[in-house]
Design an enzyme around this catalytic site. Sequence first.
Site, PDB file in Angstrom:
ATOM      1  N   ASP A 228       0.871  -1.175   0.000  1.00  0.00           N
ATOM      2  CA  ASP A 228       0.000   0.000   0.000  1.00  0.00           C
ATOM      3  C   ASP A 228       0.905   1.222   0.000  1.00  0.00           C
ATOM      4  O   ASP A 228       2.070   1.121  -0.371  1.00  0.00           O
ATOM      5  CB  ASP A 228      -0.968  -0.013   1.186  1.00  0.00           C
ATOM      6  CG  ASP A 228      -2.301   0.665   0.847  1.00  0.00           C
ATOM      7  OD1 ASP A 228      -2.271   1.853   0.492  1.00  0.00           O
ATOM      8  OD2 ASP A 228      -3.355   0.012   0.923  1.00  0.00           O
ATOM      9  N   HIS A 251       2.229   1.780  -3.117  1.00  0.00           N
ATOM     10  CA  HIS A 251       1.355   2.659  -3.889  1.00  0.00           C
ATOM     11  C   HIS A 251       1.910   4.075  -3.931  1.00  0.00           C
ATOM     12  O   HIS A 251       1.207   4.992  -4.353  1.00  0.00           O
ATOM     13  CB  HIS A 251      -0.057   2.665  -3.311  1.00  0.00           C
ATOM     14  CG  HIS A 251      -0.757   1.346  -3.431  1.00  0.00           C
ATOM     15  ND1 HIS A 251      -2.047   1.146  -2.978  1.00  0.00           N
ATOM     16  CD2 HIS A 251      -0.358   0.150  -3.931  1.00  0.00           C
ATOM     17  CE1 HIS A 251      -2.397  -0.118  -3.191  1.00  0.00           C
ATOM     18  NE2 HIS A 251      -1.387  -0.733  -3.774  1.00  0.00           N
TER      19      HIS A 251
END
Length: 406
Positions: A228, A251
């Site tokens: 993430d 991310h």
Amino acid sequence: MLYPRNLALFSLLSLSSAAPSQVERSPDAVLKPRAVCTPTAGGSPSIDDVPAIRKAIASCGNGGTIVFPAGSTYYLNSVLDLAGCSNCDIQVEGVLKFSGSTEYWGGKTAMLNIDMINGLRLRSLTGSGVIDGNGQNAYDRFASDKNYKRPTLLYITGGSNIEVSGLRQKNPPNVFNSVKGDTQHVTFKNLRMDATSNSQNPPKNTDGFDIGASTHVTISSVSVTNDDDCVAFKPGSNYVTVEDVTCTGSHGISVGSLGKSGPDVVQNILAHRITMIESTKAAGIKTYPSGNGHGLSTVKNVTFSDFNVRGCDYAFQIESCYGESESYCESNPGNAILQGIVVKGFSGTTSGKYDPVVANLNCGARGTCDVSMSAFSVKAPSGKATVLCDNTPSSLGVSCTSGASG
């Protein structure tokens, strides 16, 4: 003959030599050694070592040192709250291993809790210290139960002057580190962080750092492997510096998401000397559009500089329609205020997923898009470098192609 000035000096010297100093006279001024406690480990995963650690904090937490020796393993089957630590030094040279019980940890906010503490160092002097979130069971359960609530590994709320350094953090059930509650002066440095799964279920939502309402937070010399955001600047983050960080599989270094259910502000952010490897984006900003109960997002004075992009899908991305469909945003355009956003010194090559596109800047039609880009040399594997833009200023600094989305 002594002149008045010399006489005064002579008198002062005589007085100082005749009377001992306060340091010499006062035994209270002698520095006392810090109290040192080593918690007794139970030696078995079936024994919760948290009570023993809490006992050590009660004895040595006020200005003392708590040591977890190299070669030792402490099994933590319940939340470890560091309440009672004030100007204390926690030295982890062994392993703090949390249980993998999804029943116990379900719904818990934190595994290691730092709440309203002023003056705390949580560190490894040798680099051998490990904080293990033991998150595999959580990864597997979340894969089949998206409502399962998982705890953050290290949760800092309020307080000031906190340092986390020299440690390895591994396999949190959820986020690695969270800072919020108007915390001030927090330093994370020299950390190795990795979330990996040994099953087909990835370690979802394992943000490296979620920095919320806080001021003067520094993250430096850190490596993160996760699934993430590597670093997320959440609502209320202010004066945050991220430097000399390497992120793999993440991310990106992200502002947001902002404006989901009310007005949000992020400001005064510097992220520089960053290496981004195989991430969905190297850096970006995520804001919700207008309407549907969403609030106004304001992002001010944010600089992303000196990014080395290695196989990321996008080098830079602005999303003004986050969390909603394209058709929704046609009727409810983005209204975020982006002011003083600087993107400079990006180099490297994207993954090729969107080749020839290397960046996607979709500013809101009803918002402000004060963004500049310079020394931006990222290319797709084809050698091309298309930057998609919508609602960006003519002074952006790079050539734009229409068709941005997100």
